[in-house]
Motif scaffolding. Structure first.
Motif, short mmCIF file in Angstrom:
data_model
loop_
_atom_site.label_atom_id
_atom_site.label_comp_id
_atom_site.label_asym_id
_atom_site.label_seq_id
_atom_site.Cartn_x
_atom_site.Cartn_y
_atom_site.Cartn_z
N ILE A 1 -16.82 13.86 -30.23
CA ILE A 1 -15.86 12.90 -29.68
C ILE A 1 -15.78 12.95 -28.17
O ILE A 1 -14.92 12.34 -27.56
CB ILE A 1 -14.44 13.08 -30.30
CG1 ILE A 1 -13.84 14.44 -29.92
CG2 ILE A 1 -14.48 12.90 -31.80
CD1 ILE A 1 -12.35 14.54 -30.22
N THR B 1 -12.24 7.47 -32.73
CA THR B 1 -12.08 8.16 -31.46
C THR B 1 -13.40 8.05 -30.70
O THR B 1 -14.45 8.17 -31.32
CB THR B 1 -11.75 9.65 -31.72
OG1 THR B 1 -10.58 9.70 -32.55
CG2 THR B 1 -11.51 10.41 -30.45
N PRO B 2 -13.39 7.82 -29.39
CA PRO B 2 -12.26 7.82 -28.46
C PRO B 2 -11.81 6.44 -27.98
O PRO B 2 -11.46 6.28 -26.82
CB PRO B 2 -12.85 8.60 -27.28
CG PRO B 2 -14.31 8.21 -27.28
CD PRO B 2 -14.68 7.88 -28.70
N GLU C 1 -7.05 3.78 -28.92
CA GLU C 1 -5.92 3.22 -28.17
C GLU C 1 -6.05 1.70 -28.01
O GLU C 1 -5.04 1.02 -27.85
CB GLU C 1 -5.81 3.86 -26.78
CG GLU C 1 -5.33 5.30 -26.78
CD GLU C 1 -6.44 6.29 -27.03
OE1 GLU C 1 -7.61 5.85 -27.14
OE2 GLU C 1 -6.16 7.49 -27.13
#
Lengths: 356, 220
Positions: free
Chosen positions: A115, A31-32, A35
């Motif tokens: 984070i 993280t982050p 994705e």
């Protein structure tokens, strides 16, 4: 009507990389920026690419070395602690003159930190990414659209100069969602890579990719050649956005998420009658020195707005040769300065205070 | 409001589930229900229902969330109180499920009880402007994965097609055909089309089952 999609910054990086012809991604979740990996895991198998979650960041960066040696577009991504782990690999990529895209979606540090977003890896990215004399091209996006655009630029620059290009973002840029026009991306064909290890077919001399060089006279020459290349990049590739700088007397210097906050503060200062502007470096290395030098004709004081304890401020001072005061407006540890805080710093500078 | 005892919001990562779940919970509470909102998100440590804790508390909605939700501790933990959702049949329960099939996995321990009671609506949130659900076919693929992981059959669709703050009425209008095509492919009804309050007056009457939303707190 241009077609837009709603994306997270991290997803925009991944999709832009695919559109730029990257078919090999190696990473390890953190993280982050996770994705990016998640998006690649979904997309790569569908387009004949490779997504591989390596056993560690170190493994991932060395897989990047391997694919780059074979002349293909390749990337890895991580966040601050993970990029520290990659530092050995970054140095080896530099020593072997290999192009690659490395993304750092920064979080607060040092150590495991937190984070929330940060810009505290500026020094690491622009100076100390690993051992030895080397540079990386460092690009700093300030919108989700730019996350996509600069990803494409990073591949082009990395291939052009045979070196690592780093996209230096932060947790907010990675997580925020904005509309993106992906069809606007200008995709250039990948240049020929006659140096790549693609098999000689017994028709040419073999290519060797290596960073070991035991003859000091030779190793010195490699370093000299690399620094000639760096000098050319400093001359030709520096990029910055100038915002309301025409007659600015107080100039904010800010990149990435800090520039978005600062833009509001500059507008507010202008409404109060303060001649404020902003220089937003888009390339952190090469640092846009000429833009800062040019600004000396009107600017009386600079305010460096950063999500760290003051790192880019050193480059602002170097670029302006310490001819004007530069003050710091900052938050650290995952905090973001507010527009009010930046406005206050601009006001202070306008009143001639804080002449550090 | 006509609602089943349990309403689940599932969908693709970033499709808008949390924002809709919070708005839906507030609306049910306004209608006089005893509402609990359970945050079952094990995927995303940011953007959680807990960000709206003040609004939920003020409206009398009980938030069931892991103590680690919104704490920056990046733990995929579920709240121990989550069994209240299936145990306490006097509650109107809203389940905010994490994104994609990975997020739907968290449903596993509740699924048998939800199916046994059989008083639920499982709504899939869809957004045609998200790149991985840009076509009806891709969307259906994602929904099938979610059903496979969570074990609760999807019973309806929420068309949340939007481009964030830049969303125009035309963006919403042009998503209606997309939602209808997903509906045709799956046999699932479009239960509502969600729009931000600012756009709502411009679309009211033009799209059936329009559901206006407040945007929950986000970073600018």
């Amino acid at each position: 009507m241009e077609k837009k999609v709603l994306m997270k910054g991290n997803e925009a990086i991944a999709e832009a990389a695919i559109r730029a012809g990257c078919r090999h991604y190696f990473g390890y979740p953190i993280t982050p920026q996770t994705e990016i990996a998640a998006y690649m895991a979904k997309r790569m198998p569908k387009i004949g690419g490779t997504f591989l979650q390596a056993e560690s960041e170190i493994a991932a960066i060395n897989m990047v070395y391997g694919v780059s040696s074979a002349g293909l577009r390749v990337m890895t991504s991580s966040s601050s602690p993970g990029v520290s782990l990659k530092s050995e690999g970054l140095s080896y990529l530099a020593g072997a003159d290999l192009p690659a895209l490395v993304v750092n979606v920064q979080r607060g540090g040092p150590g495991l930190g937190g984070i929330q977003p940060s810009q505290s890896d500026y020094f690491q990215a622009t100076r100390g990414a690993g051992h030895g004399d080397f540079r990386m091209i460092v690009l700093a996006p300030a919108s989700v659209q730019e996350m996509a655009e600069l990803t494409v630029s990073a591949f082009d620059l990395a291939d052009k100069y045979r070196m690592t290009a780093m996209l230096l973002a932060d947790g907010t840029m990675g997580q925020m969602m904005e509309p993106v026009a992906l069809d606007d991306l200008k995709i250039n064909p990948m240049p020929e890579k006659p140096w790549a290890t693609t098999g000689t077919k017994m028709e040419r001399k073999r290519n060797i990719i290596n960073s070991l060089s035991l003859v000091p006279e030779e190793l010195e020459q490699f370093n000299f050649a690399r620094y000639e290349k760096y000098a050319e990049i400093e001359r030709t590739e520096a990029r910055a956005e100038e915002y309301r700088m025409e007659d600015a007397e107080i100039s904010v210097a800010a990149f990435g998420i800090a520039s978005r906050v600062s833009r509001n503060a500059v507008d507010a200062a202008r409404e109060m009658g303060i001649k404020a502007g902003m220089i937003r470096p888009i390339t952190l290395w090469p640092f846009p020195k000429e833009t800062f030098k040019k600004s000396l004709s009107t600017v009386k004081q600079y305010v460096s707005v950063e999500l760290n304890m003051g790192q880019m401020i050193e480059d602002v001072r170097l670029a302006t040769e310490c001819r004007r005061p530069v003050t710091l407006c900052n938050r650290a540890g995952g905090m973001i300065p507010t527009p009010e805080q930046v406005l206050e710093a601009i006001q202070k500078a306008a009143n001639g205070g804080d002449n550090e | 409001m006509d609602a089943k005892r349990i309403t689940l919001f599932v969908g693709h990562y970033g499709s808008g589930k949390t924002n809709i779940a919070v708005n839906y919970a507030l609306r049910l509470a306004e209608a006089g229900r005893r509402v609990a909102l359970a945050d079952l998100d094990i995927v995303n440590p940011y953007f959680r229902s807990k960000d709206s804790l003040d609004d939920l508390t003020a409206a009398g909605v009980r938030l069931i969330a892991s103590p680690y939700a919104g704490s920056n501790l990046d733990l995929p933990a579920l709240p121990q109180e989550m069994y209240a959702v299936t145990d306490d049949k006097t509650l109107s329960a809203i389940l905010d499920v994490g994104g994609d099939d990975r997020g739907a996995l968290a449903l596993g321990r509740l699924t048998p009880a939800i199916l046994e009671e059989n008083d639920f609506e499982c709504l899939a949130v869809i957004n045609r402007y998200r790149p991985l659900t840009g076509t009806p076919e891709e969307t259906v693929g994602v929904l099938r994965e979610i059903e496979g992981a969570g074990g609760v059959p999807i019973t309806g669709l929420v068309n949340n097609s939007n481009l964030g703050r830049e969303t125009t009425p035309d963006d919403v209008l042009s998503s209606v055909a997309y939602a209808e095509e997903v509906s045709r492919l799956t046999g699932l009804p479009v239960r509502m089309t969600t729009v931000e309050w600012g756009v709502y007056p411009l679309l009211s009457g033009k799209i059936p089952d329009l559901f206006p939303l407040d945007l929950q707190k986000k970073i600018e």
